[in-house]
Scaffold this motif. Sequence first.
Motif, PDB file in Angstrom:
ATOM      1  N   LEU A  68       0.855  -1.187   0.000  1.00  0.00           N
ATOM      2  CA  LEU A  68       0.000   0.000   0.000  1.00  0.00           C
ATOM      3  C   LEU A  68       0.892   1.238   0.000  1.00  0.00           C
ATOM      4  N   ARG A  69       0.861   1.951  -1.105  1.00  0.00           N
ATOM      5  CA  ARG A  69       1.710   3.125  -1.285  1.00  0.00           C
ATOM      6  C   ARG A  69       0.883   4.266  -1.882  1.00  0.00           C
ATOM      7  N   VAL A  70       1.256   5.474  -1.523  1.00  0.00           N
ATOM      8  CA  VAL A  70       0.706   6.669  -2.160  1.00  0.00           C
ATOM      9  C   VAL A  70       1.881   7.577  -2.516  1.00  0.00           C
ATOM     10  N   HIS A  71       1.877   8.085  -3.733  1.00  0.00           N
ATOM     11  CA  HIS A  71       2.935   9.004  -4.172  1.00  0.00           C
ATOM     12  C   HIS A  71       3.024  10.167  -3.180  1.00  0.00           C
ATOM     13  N   PRO A  72       4.241  10.574  -2.800  1.00  0.00           N
ATOM     14  CA  PRO A  72       4.393  11.648  -1.801  1.00  0.00           C
ATOM     15  C   PRO A  72       3.617  12.917  -2.113  1.00  0.00           C
ATOM     16  N   GLU A  73       3.449  13.246  -3.383  1.00  0.00           N
ATOM     17  CA  GLU A  73       2.730  14.472  -3.735  1.00  0.00           C
ATOM     18  C   GLU A  73       1.242  14.396  -3.421  1.00  0.00           C
ATOM     19  N   TYR A  74       0.732  13.171  -3.175  1.00  0.00           N
ATOM     20  CA  TYR A  74      -0.703  12.997  -2.983  1.00  0.00           C
ATOM     21  C   TYR A  74      -1.053  12.466  -1.588  1.00  0.00           C
ATOM     22  N   ARG A  75      -0.078  12.419  -0.708  1.00  0.00           N
ATOM     23  CA  ARG A  75      -0.359  11.917   0.633  1.00  0.00           C
ATOM     24  C   ARG A  75      -1.149  12.946   1.443  1.00  0.00           C
ATOM     25  N   GLY A  76      -1.857  12.446   2.451  1.00  0.00           N
ATOM     26  CA  GLY A  76      -2.637  13.323   3.310  1.00  0.00           C
ATOM     27  C   GLY A  76      -3.973  13.732   2.739  1.00  0.00           C
ATOM     28  N   ARG A  77      -4.401  13.088   1.652  1.00  0.00           N
ATOM     29  CA  ARG A  77      -5.666  13.449   1.015  1.00  0.00           C
ATOM     30  C   ARG A  77      -6.698  12.322   1.081  1.00  0.00           C
ATOM     31  N   LEU A  82      -8.553   5.097   1.069  1.00  0.00           N
ATOM     32  CA  LEU A  82      -9.352   4.596  -0.052  1.00  0.00           C
ATOM     33  C   LEU A  82      -8.839   3.238  -0.517  1.00  0.00           C
ATOM     34  N   LEU A  83      -7.521   3.115  -0.656  1.00  0.00           N
ATOM     35  CA  LEU A  83      -6.926   1.846  -1.071  1.00  0.00           C
ATOM     36  C   LEU A  83      -7.102   0.779  -0.002  1.00  0.00           C
ATOM     37  N   HIS A  84      -6.936   1.161   1.254  1.00  0.00           N
ATOM     38  CA  HIS A  84      -7.123   0.229   2.366  1.00  0.00           C
ATOM     39  C   HIS A  84      -8.548  -0.330   2.363  1.00  0.00           C
ATOM     40  N   ASP A  85      -9.541   0.539   2.211  1.00  0.00           N
ATOM     41  CA  ASP A  85     -10.931   0.103   2.191  1.00  0.00           C
ATOM     42  C   ASP A  85     -11.216  -0.781   0.979  1.00  0.00           C
ATOM     43  N   GLU A  89     -12.759  -4.631   1.089  1.00  0.00           N
ATOM     44  CA  GLU A  89     -13.893  -5.110   0.290  1.00  0.00           C
ATOM     45  C   GLU A  89     -13.489  -6.332  -0.529  1.00  0.00           C
ATOM     46  N   LEU A  90     -12.282  -6.304  -1.091  1.00  0.00           N
ATOM     47  CA  LEU A  90     -11.785  -7.460  -1.838  1.00  0.00           C
ATOM     48  C   LEU A  90     -11.668  -8.660  -0.914  1.00  0.00           C
ATOM     49  N   GLY A  91     -11.159  -8.440   0.299  1.00  0.00           N
ATOM     50  CA  GLY A  91     -11.040  -9.527   1.266  1.00  0.00           C
ATOM     51  C   GLY A  91     -12.389 -10.124   1.614  1.00  0.00           C
ATOM     52  N   GLU A  92     -13.399  -9.284   1.779  1.00  0.00           N
ATOM     53  CA  GLU A  92     -14.742  -9.776   2.086  1.00  0.00           C
ATOM     54  C   GLU A  92     -15.260 -10.661   0.952  1.00  0.00           C
ATOM     55  N   SER A 116      -3.374   3.578  12.596  1.00  0.00           N
ATOM     56  CA  SER A 116      -4.673   4.201  12.818  1.00  0.00           C
ATOM     57  C   SER A 116      -5.750   3.568  11.945  1.00  0.00           C
ATOM     58  N   MET A 117      -5.441   3.335  10.664  1.00  0.00           N
ATOM     59  CA  MET A 117      -6.418   2.702   9.773  1.00  0.00           C
ATOM     60  C   MET A 117      -6.776   1.313  10.272  1.00  0.00           C
ATOM     61  N   ALA A 118      -5.771   0.569  10.742  1.00  0.00           N
ATOM     62  CA  ALA A 118      -6.019  -0.780  11.241  1.00  0.00           C
ATOM     63  C   ALA A 118      -6.981  -0.750  12.427  1.00  0.00           C
ATOM     64  N   GLN A 119      -6.714   0.133  13.369  1.00  0.00           N
ATOM     65  CA  GLN A 119      -7.541   0.209  14.564  1.00  0.00           C
ATOM     66  C   GLN A 119      -8.965   0.637  14.248  1.00  0.00           C
ATOM     67  N   LYS A 120      -9.149   1.487  13.250  1.00  0.00           N
ATOM     68  CA  LYS A 120     -10.476   1.991  12.902  1.00  0.00           C
ATOM     69  C   LYS A 120     -11.285   1.008  12.067  1.00  0.00           C
ATOM     70  N   THR A 121     -10.619  -0.007  11.506  1.00  0.00           N
ATOM     71  CA  THR A 121     -11.324  -0.928  10.601  1.00  0.00           C
ATOM     72  C   THR A 121     -11.347  -2.360  11.124  1.00  0.00           C
ATOM     73  N   GLY A 122     -11.203  -2.533  12.429  1.00  0.00           N
ATOM     74  CA  GLY A 122     -11.428  -3.844  13.034  1.00  0.00           C
ATOM     75  C   GLY A 122     -10.234  -4.762  13.130  1.00  0.00           C
TER      76      GLY A 122
END
Length: 267
Positions: A68-77, A82-85, A89-92, A116-122
């Motif tokens: 899971l990577r995001v280009h540095p110019e687009y981080r924090g948005r 979005l990719l994590h979610d 969904e693919l896992g489900e 943080s994403m892990a803790q918020k998504t179970g």
Amino acid sequence: MLIREARPEDRPFIEEIARLTWDGEDYLARVFDEWLGDNFYVLELDGRVIGTAKLTVLPGKVGWLEGLRVHPEYRGRGYGRLLHDFLLELGERLAEEGKIGALKFATYFLNRGSVSMAQKTGFHVKAKFFVFGAKTEGFQPEKPEKIEPELSDLTLGLIPVGWRFVGRSEEALEWIRENAHFYDFNGFRFLVSKKGATFTPLDVGLATLKAMLPAIAWVAEERGRESFDVMLPSGIKPLLPGLRRLGLTLWDETEEPNVLVFRKRLV
């Protein structure tokens, strides 16, 4: 904006993201060809690939989240979430098809976004490890013997293969044979993924590690690496002073395990 399967023509974008991640040490470009066609996805924005995500099915019906990577110019948005979610969904869907029963991933303890994403998504922490770094020049390399592992060689309950972790089983043994090299040096054994430089000793005492490190350095040097990493279970915490004397250093010099393995049960 579009999340789609990665294509061969995405290589320049992937190489750029890898070059700008972890001071250019990211493995993403090295595994690009291997990952194509195997649940490897990219996030495309205005014709430019700005993110990646991968789900790998591991032994034990585990869906392993990685890449899971995001280009540095687009981080924090919000693109990482979005990719994590998307992977959730693919896992489900894979769970509904009976292909996996849980999702897992590993991350560095200071990767606050992933934690943080892990803790918020179970997700919950399933295990903790220490990852150490070392320079090959700090050792007098000695050649080990490459061997075929047996189940009895897998002495850890959860076995790191690079930054992937598999449970001890016959299925895992076959997977390790396909994805890692296994070495013996004077009766002490360790493994390393075929394309990486993160080593897993199967014996973790100070004396055995001292004996193995020259052999580990030899393999790293053969792969053209000036440095290597060693992954050890959290139970070695009392040995930290001795491990430092052996030439191993902890990233950020923490006194706590710095690798977290997360798990989310699906069925």
